[in-house]
Design a protein around this motif. Structure first.
Motif, PDB file in Angstrom:
ATOM      1  N   THR A 106      15.033   4.959   4.475  1.00 16.26           N
ATOM      2  CA  THR A 106      14.395   5.074   3.321  1.00 16.26           C
ATOM      3  C   THR A 106      13.291   5.910   3.750  1.00 16.26           C
ATOM      4  N   TYR A 133      12.251  -4.732  16.704  1.00 15.58           N
ATOM      5  CA  TYR A 133      12.691  -4.251  15.312  1.00 15.58           C
ATOM      6  C   TYR A 133      13.876  -5.085  14.949  1.00 15.58           C
ATOM      7  N   CYS A 155       7.005  -7.373   1.922  1.00 18.07           N
ATOM      8  CA  CYS A 155       7.403  -6.013   2.533  1.00 18.07           C
ATOM      9  C   CYS A 155       6.662  -5.373   3.787  1.00 18.07           C
ATOM     10  N   SER A 161      13.967  -7.417   4.672  1.00 18.04           N
ATOM     11  CA  SER A 161      14.641  -7.478   6.160  1.00 18.04           C
ATOM     12  C   SER A 161      15.175  -6.058   6.350  1.00 18.04           C
ATOM     13  N   ALA A 182       0.664  -0.954  -0.017  1.00 16.29           N
ATOM     14  CA  ALA A 182      -0.048   0.095  -0.020  1.00 16.29           C
ATOM     15  C   ALA A 182       0.872   1.386  -0.103  1.00 16.29           C
ATOM     16  N   THR A 183       2.113   1.197   0.848  1.00 16.51           N
ATOM     17  CA  THR A 183       2.869   2.507   1.092  1.00 16.51           C
ATOM     18  C   THR A 183       4.094   2.159   0.929  1.00 16.51           C
ATOM     19  N   PRO A 195      17.440  -2.953   3.546  1.00 12.48           N
ATOM     20  CA  PRO A 195      17.418  -1.339   3.190  1.00 12.48           C
ATOM     21  C   PRO A 195      18.138  -0.579   4.381  1.00 12.48           C
ATOM     22  N   GLY A 196      18.632   0.434   4.157  1.00  9.13           N
ATOM     23  CA  GLY A 196      18.993   1.456   5.207  1.00  9.13           C
ATOM     24  C   GLY A 196      17.701   2.697   5.303  1.00  9.13           C
ATOM     25  N   ASP A 236      -2.624  -6.492   2.329  1.00 12.38           N
ATOM     26  CA  ASP A 236      -2.048  -5.259   3.157  1.00 12.38           C
ATOM     27  C   ASP A 236      -3.205  -5.061   3.985  1.00 12.38           C
ATOM     28  N   LYS A 268      13.998  -8.601  12.642  1.00  8.86           N
ATOM     29  CA  LYS A 268      14.520  -8.603  11.349  1.00  8.86           C
ATOM     30  C   LYS A 268      15.900  -9.319  11.374  1.00  8.86           C
ATOM     31  N   ASP A 283      -5.070  -8.351   8.269  1.00  6.16           N
ATOM     32  CA  ASP A 283      -4.121  -7.895   9.207  1.00  6.16           C
ATOM     33  C   ASP A 283      -3.053  -9.013   9.665  1.00  6.16           C
ATOM     34  N   LEU A 284      -1.912  -9.055   9.231  1.00  5.89           N
ATOM     35  CA  LEU A 284      -0.788  -9.834   9.357  1.00  5.89           C
ATOM     36  C   LEU A 284      -0.290  -9.737  10.982  1.00  5.89           C
ATOM     37  N   THR A 344       9.998   6.814   3.896  1.00  4.07           N
ATOM     38  CA  THR A 344       8.725   6.101   3.835  1.00  4.07           C
ATOM     39  C   THR A 344       7.806   6.632   5.095  1.00  4.07           C
ATOM     40  N   PRO A 345       6.637   6.307   5.190  1.00  8.90           N
ATOM     41  CA  PRO A 345       5.751   6.724   6.060  1.00  8.90           C
ATOM     42  C   PRO A 345       6.258   6.040   7.596  1.00  8.90           C
ATOM     43  N   LEU A 346       6.815   4.752   7.112  1.00 12.11           N
ATOM     44  CA  LEU A 346       7.417   4.091   8.596  1.00 12.11           C
ATOM     45  C   LEU A 346       8.579   4.933   9.067  1.00 12.11           C
ATOM     46  N   ILE A 348       8.110   1.330   0.545  1.00 13.25           N
ATOM     47  CA  ILE A 348       9.101   0.443  -0.482  1.00 13.25           C
ATOM     48  C   ILE A 348       8.087  -0.437  -1.214  1.00 13.25           C
TER      49      ILE A 348
HETATM   50  P1  NAD Z   1       5.528   1.542   4.943  1.00  9.44           P
HETATM   51  O1  NAD Z   1       5.030   1.841   6.494  1.00  9.44           O
HETATM   52  O2  NAD Z   1       5.277   2.732   3.959  1.00  9.44           O
HETATM   53  O3  NAD Z   1       4.980   0.221   4.754  1.00  9.44           O
HETATM   54  C1  NAD Z   1       4.691  -0.931   5.312  1.00  9.44           C
HETATM   55  C2  NAD Z   1       3.393  -1.495   4.803  1.00  9.44           C
HETATM   56  O4  NAD Z   1       3.110  -2.736   5.573  1.00  9.44           O
HETATM   57  C3  NAD Z   1       2.486  -0.553   4.346  1.00  9.44           C
HETATM   58  O5  NAD Z   1       1.885  -0.978   3.351  1.00  9.44           O
HETATM   59  C4  NAD Z   1       1.543  -1.227   5.506  1.00  9.44           C
HETATM   60  O6  NAD Z   1       0.031  -0.906   5.317  1.00  9.44           O
HETATM   61  C5  NAD Z   1       1.595  -2.631   5.521  1.00  9.44           C
HETATM   62  N1  NAD Z   1       1.372  -3.115   6.914  1.00  9.44           N
HETATM   63  C6  NAD Z   1       1.712  -2.607   8.122  1.00  9.44           C
HETATM   64  N2  NAD Z   1       1.072  -3.391   9.149  1.00  9.44           N
HETATM   65  C7  NAD Z   1       0.588  -4.558   8.571  1.00  9.44           C
HETATM   66  C8  NAD Z   1      -0.360  -5.266   8.910  1.00  9.44           C
HETATM   67  N3  NAD Z   1      -0.542  -5.724  10.553  1.00  9.44           N
HETATM   68  N4  NAD Z   1      -0.985  -6.327   8.197  1.00  9.44           N
HETATM   69  C9  NAD Z   1      -0.862  -6.152   6.964  1.00  9.44           C
HETATM   70  N5  NAD Z   1       0.095  -4.991   6.322  1.00  9.44           N
HETATM   71  C10 NAD Z   1       0.450  -4.251   7.200  1.00  9.44           C
HETATM   72  O7  NAD Z   1       7.309   1.209   5.399  1.00  9.44           O
HETATM   73  P2  NAD Z   1       8.349   0.975   4.545  1.00  9.44           P
HETATM   74  O8  NAD Z   1       9.598   1.705   5.204  1.00  9.44           O
HETATM   75  O9  NAD Z   1       7.937   0.932   3.151  1.00  9.44           O
HETATM   76  O10 NAD Z   1       8.470  -0.760   5.102  1.00  9.44           O
HETATM   77  C11 NAD Z   1       8.820  -1.835   4.093  1.00  9.44           C
HETATM   78  C12 NAD Z   1       9.543  -2.625   4.735  1.00  9.44           C
HETATM   79  O11 NAD Z   1      10.949  -1.949   4.619  1.00  9.44           O
HETATM   80  C13 NAD Z   1       9.407  -3.230   6.230  1.00  9.44           C
HETATM   81  O12 NAD Z   1       9.366  -4.297   6.208  1.00  9.44           O
HETATM   82  C14 NAD Z   1      10.426  -2.374   6.768  1.00  9.44           C
HETATM   83  O13 NAD Z   1      10.829  -2.926   7.956  1.00  9.44           O
HETATM   84  C15 NAD Z   1      11.474  -2.435   5.844  1.00  9.44           C
HETATM   85  N6  NAD Z   1      12.608  -1.463   6.158  1.00  9.44           N
HETATM   86  C16 NAD Z   1      12.375   0.049   5.971  1.00  9.44           C
HETATM   87  C17 NAD Z   1      13.289   0.769   6.104  1.00  9.44           C
HETATM   88  C18 NAD Z   1      13.004   2.443   6.133  1.00  9.44           C
HETATM   89  O14 NAD Z   1      14.039   3.231   6.592  1.00  9.44           O
HETATM   90  N7  NAD Z   1      11.882   3.068   5.589  1.00  9.44           N
HETATM   91  C19 NAD Z   1      14.583   0.621   6.421  1.00  9.44           C
HETATM   92  C20 NAD Z   1      14.732  -0.962   6.632  1.00  9.44           C
HETATM   93  C21 NAD Z   1      13.620  -1.660   6.108  1.00  9.44           C
END
Ligand code: NAD
Length: 257
Positions: free
Chosen positions: A188, A155, A69, A113, A10-11, A185-186, A32, A159, A41-42, A190-192, A13
């Motif tokens: 990035t 976290y 993801c 991861s 959805a959002t 990833p380092g 998602d 991971k 809901d995972l 994103t909303p997270l 990466i």
């Molecule tokens: P994000 O919040 O944009 O994406 C997370 C996605 O997971 C969203 O689409 C969200 O709706 C979905 N999600 C969350 N909870 C859920 C649930 N209970 N059930 C189903 N779906 C769910 O963040 P992102 O940064 O794009 O994260 C993607 C992946 O990259 C994650 O695994 C995150 O740990 C990893 N990551 C991100 C970063 C960073 O800096 N953004 C760094 C390292 C790893």
């Protein structure tokens, strides 16, 4: 055209990856909590079961790829939600989709991861035994009882265990002809990441986490690596963790790899 099941599309990466994989001509079945073909809901066992059943139904017997993801960050409360989504929300889906993937065309899977997977070792991961035993309640109880450290432990611990779980599947998946890799990833954009920056407990350490390239990654810069790993151009890449972090891991741990 390949059929690929994706979680977390959805959002961030995942959304960028969906766009890249669709542009390459693939059909995506997204899972998602919102904006996906399968809304699930995972973080719960029932949600994961529903996600697996519904997504497999939508493949109509044809599955060539899986990209996982979905993930939650350090700031989420309770911390047990993070261990549930990041570890069980990936490993249970991988194992459930494996039998169908074996029948796919040039099948491959990528799991997202994190560079945080190397922030603690498997031998020192306090969650390792619970994850390996599939004990979701125990993993959750450990992080929920960890006080201020709970978010980081949930976290990095989840991971770390996720990368280990992928590496432990490399032999069986390789013998079955299904390639399986992770990316780490380092930071990035994103909303997270934004949610972490807004949390006073984590904002300083996230803000300080600047790689040698001097900027955070764009989601599309993760998507392009994932799309490569999913393509026949990566036909001999299997069991690898590809670090995509602008160089920060090499700076922090120059002698460990
Ligand atoms: P994000 O919040 O944009 O994406 C997370 C996605 O997971 C969203 O689409 C969200 O709706 C979905 N999600 C969350 N909870 C859920 C649930 N209970 N059930 C189903 N779906 C769910 O963040 P992102 O940064 O794009 O994260 C993607 C992946 O990259 C994650 O695994 C995150 O740990 C990893 N990551 C991100 C970063 C960073 O800096 N953004 C760094 C390292 C790893």
């Amino acid at each position: 055209m390949s059929t690929i099941i994706m979680s977390g599309c959805a959002t961030g990466i995942g959304a960028a990856t969906r766009k890249a994989l669709e542009a390459a001509g693939n059909k995506i079945i997204g899972i998602d909590i919102r904006d996906a073909e399968v809304i699930a809901d995972l973080s719960t066992a029932e949600g994961r079961k529903m996600a697996i059943d519904e997504a497999l139904k939508l493949t109509a017997g044809s599955l060539d790829g899986v990209v996982l993801c979905a993930g939650l960050g350090t700031q989420v409360k309770p911390c047990s939600k993070t261990t549930s989504v990041n570890y069980f929300g990936a490993v249970e889906l991988l194992d459930a989709f494996f039998p169908e993937l074996k029948k796919g065309h040039q099948p491959a899977a990528v799991v997202i991861s994190s560079v945080a997977s190397a922030h603690l070792s498997w031998e020192k991961n306090p969650l390792a035994a619970a994850f390996e035993a599939g004990d979701e309640a125990k993993a959750g109880a450990i992080v929920d009882a960890a006080g201020d450290q709970g978010g980081n432990l949930a976290y990095a611990g989840s991971k770390n265990a996720l990368t280990v779980a992928v590496r432990k599947r490399t032999a069986a998946w390789g013998e079955a002809g299904v390639r399986l890799n992770t990316i780490a990833p380092g930071a990035t954009e994103t909303p997270l990441l934004q949610a972490g920056l807004k949390d006073p407990r984590y904002s300083e350490s996230i803000a300080k986490f600047v790689p040698p390239l001097g900027r955070r990654a764009e989601p599309s810069e993760m998507a392009s690596v994932i799309a490569f790993l999913m393509s026949p151009a990566a036909a001999y890449v299997h069991g690898a963790q590809i670090v995509v972090d602008g160089g920060i891991d090499a700076v922090m741990r120059p002698t460990s790899f």
